[in-house]
Design a protein around this motif. Sequence first.
Motif, PDB file in Angstrom:
ATOM      1  N   ARG A 131       0.749  -1.180   0.042  1.00 17.79           N
ATOM      2  CA  ARG A 131       0.052   0.020  -0.011  1.00 17.79           C
ATOM      3  C   ARG A 131       1.074   1.283   0.071  1.00 17.79           C
ATOM      4  N   ASN A 132       2.037   1.286   0.400  1.00 16.09           N
ATOM      5  CA  ASN A 132       3.029   2.465   0.369  1.00 16.09           C
ATOM      6  C   ASN A 132       4.282   1.796  -0.405  1.00 16.09           C
ATOM      7  N   VAL A 133       4.199   1.948  -1.597  1.00 18.55           N
ATOM      8  CA  VAL A 133       5.307   1.504  -2.550  1.00 18.55           C
ATOM      9  C   VAL A 133       6.255   2.616  -2.525  1.00 18.55           C
ATOM     10  N   ALA A 134       5.843   3.939  -2.669  1.00 18.44           N
ATOM     11  CA  ALA A 134       6.961   4.961  -2.454  1.00 18.44           C
ATOM     12  C   ALA A 134       7.894   4.534  -1.285  1.00 18.44           C
ATOM     13  N   ALA A 135       7.382   4.351  -0.115  1.00 17.84           N
ATOM     14  CA  ALA A 135       8.297   3.935   1.063  1.00 17.84           C
ATOM     15  C   ALA A 135       9.384   2.760   0.878  1.00 17.84           C
ATOM     16  N   LEU A 136       8.815   1.858  -0.012  1.00 18.81           N
ATOM     17  CA  LEU A 136       9.874   0.539  -0.231  1.00 18.81           C
ATOM     18  C   LEU A 136      10.711   1.329  -1.283  1.00 18.81           C
ATOM     19  N   ALA A 137      10.285   2.033  -2.241  1.00 15.89           N
ATOM     20  CA  ALA A 137      11.375   2.556  -3.192  1.00 15.89           C
ATOM     21  C   ALA A 137      12.481   3.536  -2.595  1.00 15.89           C
ATOM     22  N   LEU A 138      11.802   4.291  -1.627  1.00 14.89           N
ATOM     23  CA  LEU A 138      12.848   5.176  -0.957  1.00 14.89           C
ATOM     24  C   LEU A 138      13.893   4.538  -0.092  1.00 14.89           C
ATOM     25  N   ALA A 139      13.437   3.237   0.441  1.00 11.05           N
ATOM     26  CA  ALA A 139      14.250   2.510   1.306  1.00 11.05           C
ATOM     27  C   ALA A 139      15.812   1.905   0.342  1.00 11.05           C
ATOM     28  N   VAL A 140      15.585   1.905  -0.765  1.00 12.17           N
ATOM     29  CA  VAL A 140      16.360   1.486  -1.728  1.00 12.17           C
ATOM     30  C   VAL A 140      17.180   2.640  -2.661  1.00 12.17           C
ATOM     31  N   ALA A 146      16.252  -3.161   4.292  1.00  9.89           N
ATOM     32  CA  ALA A 146      17.305  -2.252   4.769  1.00  9.89           C
ATOM     33  C   ALA A 146      18.449  -2.699   4.118  1.00  9.89           C
ATOM     34  N   LEU A 147      18.780  -3.949   4.085  1.00 10.22           N
ATOM     35  CA  LEU A 147      20.108  -4.550   3.749  1.00 10.22           C
ATOM     36  C   LEU A 147      20.058  -4.368   2.072  1.00 10.22           C
ATOM     37  N   ALA A 201      21.184  -0.919   1.579  1.00  9.99           N
ATOM     38  CA  ALA A 201      22.587  -0.940   2.039  1.00  9.99           C
ATOM     39  C   ALA A 201      23.555  -1.547   0.839  1.00  9.99           C
ATOM     40  N   VAL A 202      23.349  -2.599   0.473  1.00  9.30           N
ATOM     41  CA  VAL A 202      23.837  -3.353  -0.486  1.00  9.30           C
ATOM     42  C   VAL A 202      24.016  -2.651  -1.541  1.00  9.30           C
ATOM     43  N   ALA A 203      22.927  -2.036  -2.526  1.00 10.80           N
ATOM     44  CA  ALA A 203      22.761  -1.433  -3.592  1.00 10.80           C
ATOM     45  C   ALA A 203      23.889  -0.249  -3.550  1.00 10.80           C
ATOM     46  N   GLY A 204      23.684   0.874  -2.259  1.00  8.51           N
ATOM     47  CA  GLY A 204      24.499   1.739  -2.214  1.00  8.51           C
ATOM     48  C   GLY A 204      26.042   1.423  -2.016  1.00  8.51           C
ATOM     49  N   ILE A 205      26.422   0.466  -1.042  1.00 12.27           N
ATOM     50  CA  ILE A 205      27.696   0.078  -1.247  1.00 12.27           C
ATOM     51  C   ILE A 205      28.394  -0.569  -2.491  1.00 12.27           C
ATOM     52  N   VAL A 229      25.955  -5.159  12.474  1.00 17.12           N
ATOM     53  CA  VAL A 229      26.199  -4.794  13.752  1.00 17.12           C
ATOM     54  C   VAL A 229      25.484  -3.492  14.174  1.00 17.12           C
ATOM     55  N   TYR A 230      25.493  -2.415  13.370  1.00 12.69           N
ATOM     56  CA  TYR A 230      24.561  -1.210  13.689  1.00 12.69           C
ATOM     57  C   TYR A 230      23.044  -1.460  13.837  1.00 12.69           C
ATOM     58  N   ASP A 231      22.569  -2.084  12.631  1.00 12.78           N
ATOM     59  CA  ASP A 231      21.153  -2.765  12.761  1.00 12.78           C
ATOM     60  C   ASP A 231      20.810  -3.238  14.095  1.00 12.78           C
ATOM     61  N   SER A 232      21.795  -4.188  14.388  1.00 18.90           N
ATOM     62  CA  SER A 232      21.298  -4.722  15.940  1.00 18.90           C
ATOM     63  C   SER A 232      21.501  -3.610  16.947  1.00 18.90           C
ATOM     64  N   LEU A 233      22.577  -2.682  16.871  1.00 16.55           N
ATOM     65  CA  LEU A 233      22.525  -1.737  17.801  1.00 16.55           C
ATOM     66  C   LEU A 233      21.254  -0.761  17.995  1.00 16.55           C
TER      67      LEU A 233
END
Length: 277
Positions: free
Chosen positions: A29-38, A118-119, A122-126, A153-157
Amino acid sequence: APSRRGRYAVCFCTQLATLLRREARLATRNVAALALAVAIPVFQGAVLGWMFHGVGSEGLLRQVMFAFALLTILCLAGTMSLVTLIAKRTLMKYEASESLYCEGAAAAASLLFDVPLALLGAVAGIVVMAACADFPWTVFRTVIAWALLLFFVYDSLFSFVAAVAKDTRQAQVMATPFISVFMLFNGFVVSRADAPPPLHWIFDLSPNAYAMEAIVATILENFAPAGLDEMMEKQQMQEQFPTQNGAPKGVAVLCAMIVALRIGQQVGLRTLNHIQR
């Protein structure tokens, strides 16, 4: 007859499956949020990759600065998720207080749905950032591996902080010391030789220090000095990052931190911030 499931109407697996289906429906229902996460991590990676374009064939200091910038982005990226994590935890506490599901099922659903999303970003950006740097394959592989380990590590933190903090402000106050100390005590801004002896133990716990040491060690192995200045620069970096094959220890410490923080998250979700009626 009394239920074997205790105060819950269904078993853990059913709770988890139901929560995952709800997460999927909300996401569609919120595709924009999914797209922004990547899209946002990819945009950040593209901008920084452009800044450090071709750095793999430049001077040693520029390459080390690239590693520092990459790890700093991963260190700071999770702070944006604290607001969402606190909001989800508050909703979860209301629903768990009505015995709709247990805290463990909610944490597992987040681990199986939110973390992979989120992974992916992160992978795409890295990958974009590291590809723009044009490193040799051995350096590229090391950068990706340690960046991903640092992400977990930081996701767990941040998940642990969101579980134990009372509200968003307190979560930010709790997370800031970890972020600032780990960013500074990374071997580049502050090295073990420069730090006072009573603070050397921080390097043994700093995930950024282990990641920087491993990445810089690989960069040094693949760097061929072209002149006297570059030879002196390489010698200086070798003194600042003494290669003592600390990668196995670093992996073990970071994995132990991930496990400890996830356990702490579960304890915090079960014992803290209950709904007051």
